[in-house]
Design a protein around this motif. Sequence first.
Motif, short mmCIF file in Angstrom:
data_model
loop_
_atom_site.label_atom_id
_atom_site.label_comp_id
_atom_site.label_asym_id
_atom_site.label_seq_id
_atom_site.Cartn_x
_atom_site.Cartn_y
_atom_site.Cartn_z
N UNK A 58 0.82 -1.16 -0.29
CA UNK A 58 -0.19 -0.14 0.25
C UNK A 58 0.88 1.23 0.27
N UNK A 59 1.72 1.45 1.08
CA UNK A 59 2.84 2.52 1.17
C UNK A 59 3.14 2.47 -0.63
N UNK A 60 3.86 1.28 -1.03
CA UNK A 60 4.57 1.58 -2.16
C UNK A 60 3.66 2.11 -3.35
N UNK A 61 2.79 1.60 -3.78
CA UNK A 61 1.50 1.82 -4.26
C UNK A 61 1.35 3.60 -4.57
N UNK A 62 0.56 4.03 -3.42
CA UNK A 62 0.98 5.27 -2.65
C UNK A 62 1.51 6.48 -3.11
N UNK A 63 2.55 5.60 -2.56
CA UNK A 63 4.27 7.18 -3.08
C UNK A 63 4.52 7.01 -4.11
N UNK A 64 4.41 5.59 -5.20
CA UNK A 64 4.03 5.97 -6.53
C UNK A 64 2.56 7.01 -7.40
N UNK A 65 1.72 6.29 -6.45
CA UNK A 65 0.39 6.97 -7.65
C UNK A 65 0.53 6.17 -8.04
N UNK A 66 0.50 4.71 -7.87
CA UNK A 66 0.02 3.49 -8.52
C UNK A 66 -1.47 3.42 -8.52
N UNK A 67 -2.19 3.11 -9.68
CA UNK A 67 -3.59 3.75 -9.80
C UNK A 67 -3.53 2.16 -10.05
N UNK A 68 -5.63 2.18 -9.21
CA UNK A 68 -5.95 0.66 -9.03
C UNK A 68 -6.06 0.34 -10.58
N UNK A 69 -5.84 -1.72 -10.57
CA UNK A 69 -6.05 -2.35 -11.72
C UNK A 69 -7.57 -2.69 -11.82
N UNK A 70 -8.16 -2.65 -10.78
CA UNK A 70 -9.72 -2.62 -11.09
C UNK A 70 -10.23 -3.95 -10.27
N UNK A 71 -9.17 -4.80 -10.30
CA UNK A 71 -9.32 -5.99 -9.91
C UNK A 71 -9.79 -5.94 -8.59
#
Length: 87
Positions: A58-71
């Motif tokens: 979650x921290x990784x995705x949030x820091x890099x603003x990784x969008x949801x894959x909609x799964x």
Amino acid sequence: MENPLFTPAERAALRYTEEMTQSSIDVPDEVFEELQRYFNTEQIVDLTATVAMENMRARFNRALQVESDAICRLPAHHPALAATPRG
């Protein structure tokens, strides 16, 4: 952080690190004691590792603003959807 022992790149990396790790985690004794009523030590270690891994993701995705894959779609009112991306 303007310590001359660090290069500008190292200072930038340290600032980024500080932002990603702002919250310290202290589990209250009563929460841990409740956990021990239901789980043995090995199970608690496994649960802790799983929670820590998901926190890291979650921290990784949030820091890099990784969008949801909609799964797994978040409900429309979820606070994460109200976050404004950095531009």
